[in-house]
Design a protein around this motif. Structure first.
Motif, PDB file in Angstrom:
ATOM      1  N   ILE A   1      -8.467 -11.100 -20.490  1.00 23.63           N
ATOM      2  CA  ILE A   1      -9.663 -11.638 -21.139  1.00 23.63           C
ATOM      3  C   ILE A   1     -10.071 -12.946 -20.471  1.00 23.63           C
ATOM      4  CG2 ILE A   1     -10.558 -12.540 -23.328  1.00 23.63           C
ATOM      5  CD1 ILE A   1      -8.313 -10.643 -24.618  1.00 23.63           C
ATOM      6  N   TRP A   2     -11.384 -13.065 -20.236  1.00 24.07           N
ATOM      7  CA  TRP A   2     -11.943 -14.310 -19.676  1.00 24.07           C
ATOM      8  C   TRP A   2     -13.181 -14.645 -20.501  1.00 24.07           C
ATOM      9  CZ3 TRP A   2     -10.484 -17.731 -15.896  1.00 24.07           C
ATOM     10  CH2 TRP A   2     -11.450 -18.645 -15.464  1.00 24.07           C
ATOM     11  N   GLU A   3     -13.133 -15.724 -21.254  1.00 20.61           N
ATOM     12  CA  GLU A   3     -14.218 -16.103 -22.161  1.00 20.61           C
ATOM     13  C   GLU A   3     -14.606 -14.915 -23.039  1.00 20.61           C
ATOM     14  OE1 GLU A   3     -16.959 -17.841 -19.386  1.00 20.61           O
ATOM     15  OE2 GLU A   3     -15.757 -19.664 -19.205  1.00 20.61           O
ATOM     16  N   ASP A   4     -15.874 -14.457 -22.976  1.00 20.98           N
ATOM     17  CA  ASP A   4     -16.244 -13.330 -23.849  1.00 20.98           C
ATOM     18  C   ASP A   4     -16.159 -11.990 -23.117  1.00 20.98           C
ATOM     19  OD1 ASP A   4     -18.361 -13.804 -22.136  1.00 20.98           O
ATOM     20  OD2 ASP A   4     -19.886 -13.245 -23.611  1.00 20.98           O
ATOM     21  N   LYS A   5     -15.450 -11.981 -21.989  1.00 19.62           N
ATOM     22  CA  LYS A   5     -15.411 -10.756 -21.181  1.00 19.62           C
ATOM     23  C   LYS A   5     -13.987 -10.221 -21.024  1.00 19.62           C
ATOM     24  CE  LYS A   5     -19.384 -12.057 -18.323  1.00 19.62           C
ATOM     25  NZ  LYS A   5     -19.475 -13.530 -18.476  1.00 19.62           N
ATOM     26  N   VAL A   6     -13.912  -8.910 -20.722  1.00 16.16           N
ATOM     27  CA  VAL A   6     -12.611  -8.274 -20.453  1.00 16.16           C
ATOM     28  C   VAL A   6     -12.647  -7.649 -19.062  1.00 16.16           C
ATOM     29  CG1 VAL A   6     -12.155  -7.825 -22.888  1.00 16.16           C
ATOM     30  CG2 VAL A   6     -13.294  -6.071 -21.515  1.00 16.16           C
TER      31      VAL A   6
ATOM     32  N   ASP B   1      -4.571 -13.616 -21.239  1.00 17.08           N
ATOM     33  CA  ASP B   1      -5.551 -14.546 -20.675  1.00 17.08           C
ATOM     34  C   ASP B   1      -5.528 -14.406 -19.159  1.00 17.08           C
ATOM     35  OD1 ASP B   1      -6.344 -15.539 -23.113  1.00 17.08           O
ATOM     36  OD2 ASP B   1      -4.840 -17.143 -23.117  1.00 17.08           O
ATOM     37  N   LEU B   2      -6.690 -14.169 -18.594  1.00 22.57           N
ATOM     38  CA  LEU B   2      -6.826 -14.160 -17.144  1.00 22.57           C
ATOM     39  C   LEU B   2      -6.734 -15.612 -16.676  1.00 22.57           C
ATOM     40  CD1 LEU B   2      -7.492 -12.194 -14.805  1.00 22.57           C
ATOM     41  CD2 LEU B   2      -9.908 -12.639 -15.251  1.00 22.57           C
ATOM     42  N   GLN B   3      -5.909 -15.878 -15.657  1.00 27.18           N
ATOM     43  CA  GLN B   3      -5.641 -17.260 -15.269  1.00 27.18           C
ATOM     44  C   GLN B   3      -6.685 -17.860 -14.342  1.00 27.18           C
ATOM     45  OE1 GLN B   3      -2.785 -19.117 -16.669  1.00 27.18           O
ATOM     46  NE2 GLN B   3      -3.541 -17.418 -17.921  1.00 27.18           N
ATOM     47  N   ALA B   4      -7.424 -17.016 -13.638  1.00 29.77           N
ATOM     48  CA  ALA B   4      -8.460 -17.503 -12.724  1.00 29.77           C
ATOM     49  C   ALA B   4      -9.410 -16.344 -12.447  1.00 29.77           C
ATOM     50  CB  ALA B   4      -7.833 -17.980 -11.422  1.00 29.77           C
ATOM     51  N   LEU B   5     -10.620 -16.674 -11.997  1.00 32.05           N
ATOM     52  CA  LEU B   5     -11.562 -15.611 -11.628  1.00 32.05           C
ATOM     53  C   LEU B   5     -11.196 -15.118 -10.238  1.00 32.05           C
ATOM     54  CD1 LEU B   5     -15.003 -16.810 -12.984  1.00 32.05           C
ATOM     55  CD2 LEU B   5     -13.600 -14.881 -13.754  1.00 32.05           C
ATOM     56  N   ASP B   6     -10.047 -14.509 -10.188  1.00 35.01           N
ATOM     57  CA  ASP B   6      -9.464 -14.142  -8.909  1.00 35.01           C
ATOM     58  C   ASP B   6      -8.863 -12.742  -9.043  1.00 35.01           C
ATOM     59  OD1 ASP B   6      -8.413 -14.164  -6.418  1.00 35.01           O
ATOM     60  OD2 ASP B   6      -6.877 -15.688  -6.802  1.00 35.01           O
ATOM     61  N   PHE B   7      -9.595 -11.737  -8.607  1.00 33.60           N
ATOM     62  CA  PHE B   7      -9.095 -10.361  -8.628  1.00 33.60           C
ATOM     63  C   PHE B   7      -9.730  -9.604  -7.467  1.00 33.60           C
ATOM     64  CE2 PHE B   7     -12.295 -11.168 -11.920  1.00 33.60           C
ATOM     65  CZ  PHE B   7     -13.351 -10.377 -11.492  1.00 33.60           C
ATOM     66  N   GLN B   8      -9.018  -8.580  -7.009  1.00 30.52           N
ATOM     67  CA  GLN B   8      -9.474  -7.853  -5.821  1.00 30.52           C
ATOM     68  C   GLN B   8      -9.166  -6.377  -5.950  1.00 30.52           C
ATOM     69  OE1 GLN B   8      -7.980  -9.436  -2.048  1.00 30.52           O
ATOM     70  NE2 GLN B   8      -7.598 -11.361  -3.106  1.00 30.52           N
ATOM     71  N   ILE B   9      -9.950  -5.571  -5.268  1.00 31.35           N
ATOM     72  CA  ILE B   9      -9.674  -4.141  -5.294  1.00 31.35           C
ATOM     73  C   ILE B   9      -8.353  -3.862  -4.579  1.00 31.35           C
ATOM     74  CG2 ILE B   9     -12.071  -3.410  -5.495  1.00 31.35           C
ATOM     75  CD1 ILE B   9     -11.910  -2.633  -2.515  1.00 31.35           C
ATOM     76  N   THR B  10      -7.737  -2.764  -4.987  1.00 30.67           N
ATOM     77  CA  THR B  10      -6.419  -2.374  -4.478  1.00 30.67           C
ATOM     78  C   THR B  10      -6.479  -0.874  -4.207  1.00 30.67           C
ATOM     79  OG1 THR B  10      -5.631  -1.795  -6.682  1.00 30.67           O
ATOM     80  CG2 THR B  10      -5.327  -4.085  -6.000  1.00 30.67           C
ATOM     81  N   PRO B  11      -5.436  -0.300  -3.616  1.00 33.22           N
ATOM     82  CA  PRO B  11      -5.445   1.151  -3.400  1.00 33.22           C
ATOM     83  C   PRO B  11      -5.616   1.932  -4.711  1.00 33.22           C
ATOM     84  CG  PRO B  11      -3.683   0.144  -2.132  1.00 33.22           C
ATOM     85  CD  PRO B  11      -4.264  -0.930  -2.998  1.00 33.22           C
ATOM     86  N   GLU B  12      -5.219   1.312  -5.837  1.00 37.48           N
ATOM     87  CA  GLU B  12      -5.291   2.014  -7.118  1.00 37.48           C
ATOM     88  C   GLU B  12      -6.624   1.843  -7.829  1.00 37.48           C
ATOM     89  OE1 GLU B  12      -1.862   1.467  -9.641  1.00 37.48           O
ATOM     90  OE2 GLU B  12      -0.599   1.086  -7.916  1.00 37.48           O
TER      91      GLU B  12
END
Ligand SMILES: [Zn+2]
Length: 176
Positions: free
Chosen positions: A46-51, A118-129
């Motif tokens: 969860i990040w603010e009002d988003k999932v 809680d998501l710790q940072a706006l840091d995510f990336q696509i993966t093989p999955e």
């Protein structure tokens, strides 16, 4: 199950002493092979009002959106498994804030356990999955394109609870 995982001989489903149901027993070494449900562990970041949801890049339900999660591994707790699975699918770091739901699917012998996180940072990336990963507000959730009933259950209960300002563990089950 057809063959013994210990010696490779044929197994037969039969009654076992002091047991309430039939088990696979090896015709050769007489090992009793117990079969039990698998646990799928995951978390809703969860990040603010988003999932954060990810679009599945692998079958089953490839191309559908899902709460990140997967099969628990031997030697880890459900919490460790949830954090690991979220990282493997989204490369994001989370902190779990509580258990959100336990959901049984008796027909396929699975138990889902989802945490809120809680998501710790706006840091995510696509993966093989995962072919796509993004944050959704409640209004943006693609309800018709959610991969599994368990994920829909988690999302519905999360948004309901948030409106009421409560947190609780939900029990669910799916039969078809
Ligand atoms: Zn055997």
């Amino acid at each position: 199950m057809k063959f013994c995982s210990k010696c490779g001989h044929k197994v037969t489903l039969k009654a076992v002493e002091d047991d309430h149901r039939q088990r696979f027993v090896c015709d050769n070494c007489e090992t009793i092979h117990y079969q039990n449900p698998n646990i799928v562990t995951g978390a809703l970041p969860i990040w603010e009002d988003k999932v954060l949801l990810c679009k599945r890049g692998i079958p089953p339900r490839e191309g559908y959106w899902n709460v990140p999660g997967g099969y628990m591994e031997n030697g880890e707790s459900v919490e460790e498994g949830a954090i690991r699975e979220v990282y493997e699918e989204t490369l994001s770091k989370i902190v779990l804030t509580g258990l959100h739901m336990v959901y049984s699917i008796p027909r396929i012998n699975q138990v889902y356990m989802h945490f809120l996180a809680d998501l710790q940072a706006l840091d995510f990336q696509i993966t093989p999955e995962s072919t796509e990963i993004r944050l959704f507000t409640e209004e943006e959730i693609p309800w018709d394109d959610i991969a599994f009933p368990s994920s829909k259950f988690t999302l519905k209960r999360y948004f309901e609870d948030r409106k009421k300002g409560i947190r609780k563990v939900h029990l669910g089950r799916f039969d078809w």
